[in-house]
Design an enzyme around this catalytic site. Sequence first.
Site, PDB file in Angstrom:
ATOM      1  N   SER A 118       0.763  -0.893   0.115  1.00 47.00           N
ATOM      2  CA  SER A 118       0.201  -0.185  -0.211  1.00 47.00           C
ATOM      3  C   SER A 118       0.809   1.493   0.074  1.00 47.00           C
ATOM      4  O   SER A 118       1.471   1.460  -0.812  1.00 47.00           O
ATOM      5  CB  SER A 118      -0.902  -0.142   1.479  1.00 47.00           C
ATOM      6  N   HIS A 172      -7.327  -5.511  -0.774  1.00 48.97           N
ATOM      7  CA  HIS A 172      -6.127  -4.080   0.463  1.00 48.97           C
ATOM      8  C   HIS A 172      -6.728  -5.107   1.266  1.00 48.97           C
ATOM      9  O   HIS A 172      -7.202  -4.866   2.011  1.00 48.97           O
ATOM     10  CB  HIS A 172      -6.874  -3.209  -0.462  1.00 48.97           C
ATOM     11  N   GLU A 203      -9.140  -1.871  -3.524  1.00 50.70           N
ATOM     12  CA  GLU A 203      -7.830  -3.077  -4.907  1.00 50.70           C
ATOM     13  C   GLU A 203      -8.358  -2.421  -6.517  1.00 50.70           C
ATOM     14  O   GLU A 203      -7.379  -2.054  -7.190  1.00 50.70           O
ATOM     15  CB  GLU A 203      -7.882  -4.396  -4.362  1.00 50.70           C
TER      16      GLU A 203
END
EC number: 2.3.1.122
Length: 339
Positions: free
Chosen positions: A169, A304, A272
């Site tokens: 991330s 994510h 995501e």
Amino acid sequence: MKLVDRFRGAVTGMPRRLMVGAVGAALLSGLVGFVGGSATASAFSRPGLPVEYLQVPSAAMGRNIKIQFQSGGANSPALYLLDGMRAQDDYNGWDINTPAFEWYNQSGISVVMPVGGQSSFYSDWYNPACGKAGCTTYKWETFLTSELPAYLASNKQVKPTGSAAVGLSMAGSSALILAAYHPDQFVYAGSLSALLDPSQAMGPSLIGLAMGDAGGYKASDMWGPRGPAWQRNDPSLQVGKLVANNSRLWIYCGDGKPSDLGGNNLPAKFLEGFVRTSNLKFQEAYNGAGGHNAVFNFDANGTHDWPYWGAPVQAMKGDLQSTLGATPGAGPATAAASA
């Protein structure tokens, strides 16, 4: 609006105004943001692993920085595992949420997990990093590329060059930037579910929202207003450096659809799907610049969340060992796991 266009593949059938509102809801969610999921209060690594807790002096940041460390043996290369937006001050998220130390035990690669750096992007900030807990100095790039490798070379027999940076991330873009500007130290960079064009469109505004939620920080304190510093830290604009350096890259991103690994919640799915667009753009720019030393791992599922980041870190192990010239089996003895 470019921002809304990004989400058409991630969230369909949603009115424009609701889509914009969903952006803010997702970014300000306590679940993920650009953060790297939620965390527990204890480490994952089992007793018996040769994990050390180091206090490394940083003149640049004016304090000691905690490092979780597992030796890969004398003169070993290092794998720096960088944390997400909500990095904690007790343990690195990779140890909280995955058995990464176990995966790389006896791999011939020293594992280095910096602790702290919430919302930092592992960058040298223009101004003091002032948030809900007060103000501190963020000079993470200086620490990671000068102070920490010198300490590890002197005290832990880790090679100061020929290592890898892998981040999730927030830290995925950081890993690529470290490789772009410090190619001797970081010959390998892995980016997992990162926003790879942070200076573009509404990137600075959205990052500012996420940083405000994750600690109360301001993006303008990091790189100032839109301009050279944002562009300098934008992987999509630094592709040429990565290609010229012949950096080995591993780029992972899911598509926002959960699998049996979990992560079946709206923020994880939404984020995501959002960052995937920037990853596809990065791949196009990399190929257009003549790059030929990258793995692009764009699965037909993945949200994510931590299980989807652990999988590529396991998958890249052999590639890391080969690229870094690691000697498997090197490292301190390990107590066997209890049955």
